[in-house]
Structures are given as C-alpha cells and as structure tokens.
Design a protein around this motif. Sequence first.
Motif, PDB file in Angstrom:
ATOM      1  N   LYS A 212      -4.240   6.861 -14.747  1.00 50.00           N
ATOM      2  CA  LYS A 212      -2.940   6.633 -14.113  1.00 50.00           C
ATOM      3  C   LYS A 212      -3.091   6.056 -12.720  1.00 50.00           C
ATOM      4  N   ILE A 213      -3.932   6.701 -11.911  1.00 56.62           N
ATOM      5  CA  ILE A 213      -4.046   6.241 -10.529  1.00 56.62           C
ATOM      6  C   ILE A 213      -4.839   4.938 -10.494  1.00 56.62           C
ATOM      7  N   GLY A 214      -5.796   4.769 -11.423  1.00 56.13           N
ATOM      8  CA  GLY A 214      -6.476   3.485 -11.543  1.00 56.13           C
ATOM      9  C   GLY A 214      -5.493   2.365 -11.825  1.00 56.13           C
ATOM     10  N   SER A 215      -4.535   2.607 -12.734  1.00 63.61           N
ATOM     11  CA  SER A 215      -3.523   1.593 -13.053  1.00 63.61           C
ATOM     12  C   SER A 215      -2.693   1.263 -11.822  1.00 63.61           C
ATOM     13  N   VAL A 216      -2.330   2.300 -11.059  1.00 62.54           N
ATOM     14  CA  VAL A 216      -1.543   2.063  -9.849  1.00 62.54           C
ATOM     15  C   VAL A 216      -2.315   1.160  -8.895  1.00 62.54           C
TER      16      VAL A 216
ATOM     17  N   LYS B 223     -12.762  -2.967  -8.651  1.00 61.27           N
ATOM     18  CA  LYS B 223     -13.334  -2.097  -7.637  1.00 61.27           C
ATOM     19  C   LYS B 223     -12.326  -1.062  -7.159  1.00 61.27           C
ATOM     20  N   GLU B 224     -11.119  -1.526  -6.770  1.00 60.66           N
ATOM     21  CA  GLU B 224     -10.118  -0.586  -6.240  1.00 60.66           C
ATOM     22  C   GLU B 224      -9.621   0.357  -7.327  1.00 60.66           C
ATOM     23  N   GLY B 225      -9.483  -0.186  -8.540  1.00 56.99           N
ATOM     24  CA  GLY B 225      -9.026   0.657  -9.642  1.00 56.99           C
ATOM     25  C   GLY B 225      -9.981   1.807  -9.893  1.00 56.99           C
ATOM     26  N   VAL B 226     -11.287   1.475  -9.940  1.00 51.67           N
ATOM     27  CA  VAL B 226     -12.282   2.525 -10.191  1.00 51.67           C
ATOM     28  C   VAL B 226     -12.335   3.507  -9.026  1.00 51.67           C
ATOM     29  N   TYR B 227     -12.233   2.986  -7.785  1.00 53.58           N
ATOM     30  CA  TYR B 227     -12.308   3.862  -6.617  1.00 53.58           C
ATOM     31  C   TYR B 227     -11.135   4.833  -6.582  1.00 53.58           C
ATOM     32  N   TRP B 228      -9.918   4.306  -6.630  1.00 52.76           N
ATOM     33  CA  TRP B 228      -8.730   5.176  -6.615  1.00 52.76           C
ATOM     34  C   TRP B 228      -8.773   6.135  -7.808  1.00 52.76           C
TER      35      TRP B 228
ATOM     36  N   LYS C  44      -1.421  -2.511  -7.602  1.00 52.00           N
ATOM     37  CA  LYS C  44      -1.324  -2.759  -6.156  1.00 52.00           C
ATOM     38  C   LYS C  44      -2.101  -4.019  -5.783  1.00 52.00           C
ATOM     39  N   VAL C  45      -3.359  -4.121  -6.252  1.00 49.10           N
ATOM     40  CA  VAL C  45      -4.168  -5.293  -5.923  1.00 49.10           C
ATOM     41  C   VAL C  45      -3.513  -6.546  -6.496  1.00 49.10           C
TER      42      VAL C  45
ATOM     43  N   ALA D 196       0.839  -1.204   0.000  1.00 48.51           N
ATOM     44  CA  ALA D 196       0.000   0.000   0.000  1.00 48.51           C
ATOM     45  C   ALA D 196       0.872   1.251   0.000  1.00 48.51           C
ATOM     46  N   GLY D 197       1.939   1.246   0.793  1.00 45.51           N
ATOM     47  CA  GLY D 197       2.838   2.405   0.845  1.00 45.51           C
ATOM     48  C   GLY D 197       3.433   2.711  -0.515  1.00 45.51           C
ATOM     49  N   GLY D 198       3.892   1.659  -1.187  1.00 46.99           N
ATOM     50  CA  GLY D 198       4.461   1.852  -2.518  1.00 46.99           C
ATOM     51  C   GLY D 198       3.440   2.423  -3.481  1.00 46.99           C
ATOM     52  N   ALA D 199       2.213   1.883  -3.426  1.00 43.99           N
ATOM     53  CA  ALA D 199       1.165   2.341  -4.335  1.00 43.99           C
ATOM     54  C   ALA D 199       0.796   3.791  -4.055  1.00 43.99           C
ATOM     55  N   ILE D 200       0.693   4.154  -2.781  1.00 42.32           N
ATOM     56  CA  ILE D 200       0.311   5.526  -2.437  1.00 42.32           C
ATOM     57  C   ILE D 200       1.399   6.502  -2.875  1.00 42.32           C
ATOM     58  N   ALA D 201       2.681   6.137  -2.623  1.00 36.99           N
ATOM     59  CA  ALA D 201       3.779   7.029  -3.016  1.00 36.99           C
ATOM     60  C   ALA D 201       3.803   7.217  -4.530  1.00 36.99           C
ATOM     61  N   THR D 202       3.607   6.103  -5.279  1.00 35.14           N
ATOM     62  CA  THR D 202       3.591   6.205  -6.736  1.00 35.14           C
ATOM     63  C   THR D 202       2.433   7.079  -7.195  1.00 35.14           C
TER      64      THR D 202
END
Lengths: 148, 148
Positions: free
Chosen positions: B37-41, B74-79, B45-46, A133-139
């Motif tokens: 971009k953040i969706g991809s991250v 779910k997480e991709g769409v949320y982030w 992550k998941v 999660a830390g890595g993802a948030i920083a990215t």
Amino acid sequence: MAKTSLSTGSFLSSPKLDVVIDTGNPFLNLTVDGFLKIGSVAVAKVAVEETYHCLSKGSISQKNFEHTLKKMCKEGVYWGSVAGLYVGMEYGMERIRGTRDWKNAMLGGALTGALVSAASSSNRDKIVTDAIAGGAIATGALFLNYLT
Amino acid sequence: MAKTSLSTGSFLSSPKLDVVIDTGNPFLNLTVDGFLKIGSVAVAKVAVEETYHCLSKGSISQKNFEHTLKKMCKEGVYWGSVAGLYVGMEYGMERIRGTRDWKNAMLGGALTGALVSAASSSNRDKIVTDAIAGGAIATGALFLNYLT
C-alpha cells in the motif's frame, strides 16, 4: 464558546493525551483539537530529545533549560499549526465532496503542504513538490492507521 | 500461502488503492500489506512529481523516463520497507502488550526510526534522535486520523 473544558493527563504516570476544548463550531473545534494534540506530541518529543542530550552530555545548565523551553514552544506551535491546517482542510474537503475517503486526506495533505511551503519559500517548483509530498504522506499515514 | 489474490484499481478513472495478498500468517500479511500500500503511494507520488517536472520543462526524453522509472522503484521500495517495518512493529507491540492504544504507535514508530536510522548511519546520537522523531510522527499520525 459556551463550555470550555481542558484536561491533560500527567506525563509521569500513565500519559493520557486528552485535550478537549469546545468552541461551538465543528470546523474550529477540529482545528483547535489538532493544534493542541499534535502540539503536545511535538512538545513531548522535544522534551525527550533534550533529556537525552542532557543525559549523554551529563550536564544540565540554566542556558540549556531555556533553550529547551524555547525549542518546545517553537516546535509545538509549528507541528500544531501544520496539524490544525491539515485537519481543517480535510474537514473542508469532506464538506465539499460529501464523502469520507482517502482522497480527502490526499487533497488535504497536498493543500497543507502547498500552504506551509508557500509560507516559508517563494520557489514555485518547491511549493508544488511539497504539495505532492504532503498529499502522499497524508495518504500513507491514513492507510497505515486503517491497516490493522 | 494458500490463496493469493491481487487487485489494483486503475489510476486513471477512480483510483481504488486496494491490494490484498494472503500469506496465511497475520504478521506477514500486515507487513506485506503495508509494503504494497505505502509502496503504491510512493510510486504514485514519484509519478505525479515527475509528470510535473516534465510539464514545467516542456520536454519528455528517453533518459527522463528511465530516470523516473528508477526513482519510482527506489522510492516505492524505501517507503514500502519503512511502512512494512512499522506495521510489523506495531502489530508486535500489540501482541506483547495485549492492548491497542497510541503507545503501540509510539513504540513502533520509535523502533522503526531507530532501525531505519541504524541501517543508514552509525552515529549513535542520530539513531536516538531519529527514534524519538519516528515515535512522535507515528503518534501524531495516529491522533490526526482518529480526530475526525
């Protein structure tokens, strides 16, 4: 440790969050810088939060004020430490890898997440999850700031 | 909506998170960019998280795989939504205020926090607290990235 200059803008007029301390070591400089800047942000956050609570309750007591001060110190030090650790890690990654890109942020965030998690719990699964999660948030934070 | 180009680097060799979609409108462009971009991250992550869970359990089943896919979406769409909202807000602030500084990030983060919180709960105190936290996190992330 030669020169030390400290200047913080007043929060009341136009806040100019600007804290500079020169320790003579770039690694330490960055970490101290991160600690102070993010610590200030956390202190300001608690101040605003507690002001809202006071306003919505309509009362200010001595006890509330002490509680607010304590919370400011605690959150300030916590956010500051995490930020200092992250900045230090990212700088270390840059020195080791020789380049600057989002992978530094990812690895720095992952290491910071793992260390912070390891300091507060001993569950191996939780440490790994927090590192991810830390890595993802920083990215994510890096991408967002370089988007515009 | 004239030209649309989409390119994502392979995650296996050297990941090159690079997604570009041109909608012809700068506001929409930024929001879509942030979402992707953040969706991809978040999806990555998941993926890493679930891979770790599979490895630590030592088993891969059909059910797990479906669960992972669903969680990714779910997480991709949320982030992505939160990031898109934030980027849009920050851009809006820039247009309204005419300048670019950390106050845009703070206000954008606060509005995003309030909106995301309002969408999931109706507790007034929680919305304000989330707005304050959102503003603080956005400001902190901005400072951290412009530190080095």
